[in-house]
Design a protein around this motif. Structure first.
Motif, short mmCIF file in Angstrom:
data_model
loop_
_atom_site.label_atom_id
_atom_site.label_comp_id
_atom_site.label_asym_id
_atom_site.label_seq_id
_atom_site.Cartn_x
_atom_site.Cartn_y
_atom_site.Cartn_z
N THR A 72 0.84 -1.20 0.00
CA THR A 72 0.00 0.00 0.00
C THR A 72 0.87 1.25 0.00
O THR A 72 0.58 2.22 -0.71
CB THR A 72 -0.96 0.00 1.20
OG1 THR A 72 -1.74 -1.20 1.16
CG2 THR A 72 -1.88 1.20 1.18
N ALA A 75 1.93 1.86 -3.39
CA ALA A 75 0.87 2.45 -4.21
C ALA A 75 0.82 3.97 -4.04
O ALA A 75 0.56 4.70 -5.00
CB ALA A 75 -0.48 1.83 -3.88
N ILE A 76 1.08 4.43 -2.83
CA ILE A 76 1.12 5.88 -2.59
C ILE A 76 2.27 6.49 -3.39
O ILE A 76 2.11 7.54 -4.02
CB ILE A 76 1.27 6.19 -1.08
CG1 ILE A 76 0.07 5.69 -0.29
CG2 ILE A 76 1.51 7.68 -0.85
CD1 ILE A 76 -1.22 6.41 -0.54
N ALA A 79 1.47 6.64 -7.05
CA ALA A 79 0.47 7.65 -7.38
C ALA A 79 1.11 9.01 -7.69
O ALA A 79 0.44 9.91 -8.19
CB ALA A 79 -0.54 7.79 -6.24
N THR A 83 0.35 13.18 -4.57
CA THR A 83 -0.38 12.29 -3.66
C THR A 83 0.50 11.90 -2.49
O THR A 83 0.05 11.89 -1.34
CB THR A 83 -0.85 11.02 -4.41
OG1 THR A 83 -1.76 11.43 -5.43
CG2 THR A 83 -1.52 10.04 -3.48
N THR A 87 -0.24 12.86 1.37
CA THR A 87 -0.42 11.78 2.35
C THR A 87 0.51 11.95 3.53
O THR A 87 0.12 11.68 4.67
CB THR A 87 -0.23 10.41 1.68
OG1 THR A 87 -1.14 10.30 0.57
CG2 THR A 87 -0.49 9.27 2.64
N TYR A 97 -6.52 3.79 0.27
CA TYR A 97 -5.60 2.84 -0.36
C TYR A 97 -5.58 1.53 0.44
O TYR A 97 -5.60 0.44 -0.13
CB TYR A 97 -4.18 3.42 -0.44
CG TYR A 97 -4.03 4.47 -1.50
CD1 TYR A 97 -3.45 4.14 -2.72
CD2 TYR A 97 -4.44 5.78 -1.30
CE1 TYR A 97 -3.29 5.10 -3.71
CE2 TYR A 97 -4.30 6.74 -2.29
CZ TYR A 97 -3.73 6.39 -3.48
OH TYR A 97 -3.57 7.34 -4.47
N ILE A 102 -5.37 -1.13 -2.56
CA ILE A 102 -4.66 -0.58 -3.72
C ILE A 102 -3.18 -0.80 -3.46
O ILE A 102 -2.61 -0.21 -2.55
CB ILE A 102 -5.00 0.90 -3.93
CG1 ILE A 102 -6.51 1.06 -4.16
CG2 ILE A 102 -4.20 1.48 -5.09
CD1 ILE A 102 -6.99 2.49 -4.18
N TRP A 103 -2.60 -1.69 -4.26
CA TRP A 103 -1.22 -2.09 -4.05
C TRP A 103 -0.38 -1.80 -5.29
O TRP A 103 -0.89 -1.76 -6.39
CB TRP A 103 -1.13 -3.58 -3.77
CG TRP A 103 -1.69 -4.02 -2.46
CD1 TRP A 103 -2.19 -3.24 -1.46
CD2 TRP A 103 -1.81 -5.36 -1.99
NE1 TRP A 103 -2.60 -4.01 -0.40
CE2 TRP A 103 -2.38 -5.32 -0.70
CE3 TRP A 103 -1.48 -6.59 -2.53
CZ2 TRP A 103 -2.62 -6.45 0.05
CZ3 TRP A 103 -1.72 -7.72 -1.79
CH2 TRP A 103 -2.28 -7.66 -0.50
#
Length: 143
Positions: A72, A75-76, A79, A83, A87, A97, A102-103
């Motif tokens: 995860t 994934a950030i 992005a 993002t 975050t 996420y 969302i990986w």
């Protein structure tokens, strides 16, 4: 590779179509890095590890398994910088996420694959910061 170059590379390699698991991003990054000098691959690995390490904090991953938390966080990063930085400022942005699984596991293998393509060898890499979950001891203080 400094932080700006890292994020520019992520941006340049992000596909224009949906890429929910960052598979296309990872493939493009790997190709781009494989075409350059080995020093760039190593620098990318360092920046990726640093970015993931900074997200390794209790306010993000207190309810996730170590693998889920790592994927995860990836994934950030996948992005993009906007993002990612948002975050860091607001941990609540991490929740969707984690909730929706969302990986971007494939992002983690980019430096190793690029290294293998350039050298023909497997990379037994060590970066300054570990991206493994729960390695940022300051981020988990009082957890």
């Amino acid at each position: 590779m400094n932080e700006n170059a890292f994020w520019q590379l992520i941006d340049d390699c992000t596909p224009s179509t949906s890429d929910p698991d960052a598979e296309q991003l990872a493939a493009t990054l790997t190709s781009r890095l494989s075409a350059g000098p080995l020093a760039t691959v190593i620098a990318f690995a360092e920046q990726l590890s640093w970015a993931l390490y900074r997200l390794d904090r209790k306010e993000y991953g207190h309810d996730l398994s170590s693998d889920s938390f790592l994927y995860t966080r990836a994934a950030i990063v996948a992005a993009g910088r906007e993002t990612y930085e948002a975050t860091l400022r607001d941990p609540q942005l991490f929740a969707p996420y984690a909730r929706d699984l969302i990986w971007a596991e494939s992002l983690l293998y980019v430096p190793d694959e690029a290294y293998r393509r350039i050298t023909g060898d497997e990379w037994d890499r060590n970066t300054r910061y570990s991206y493994e979950s729960y390695s940022n001891t300051a981020g988990w203080a009082d957890a």
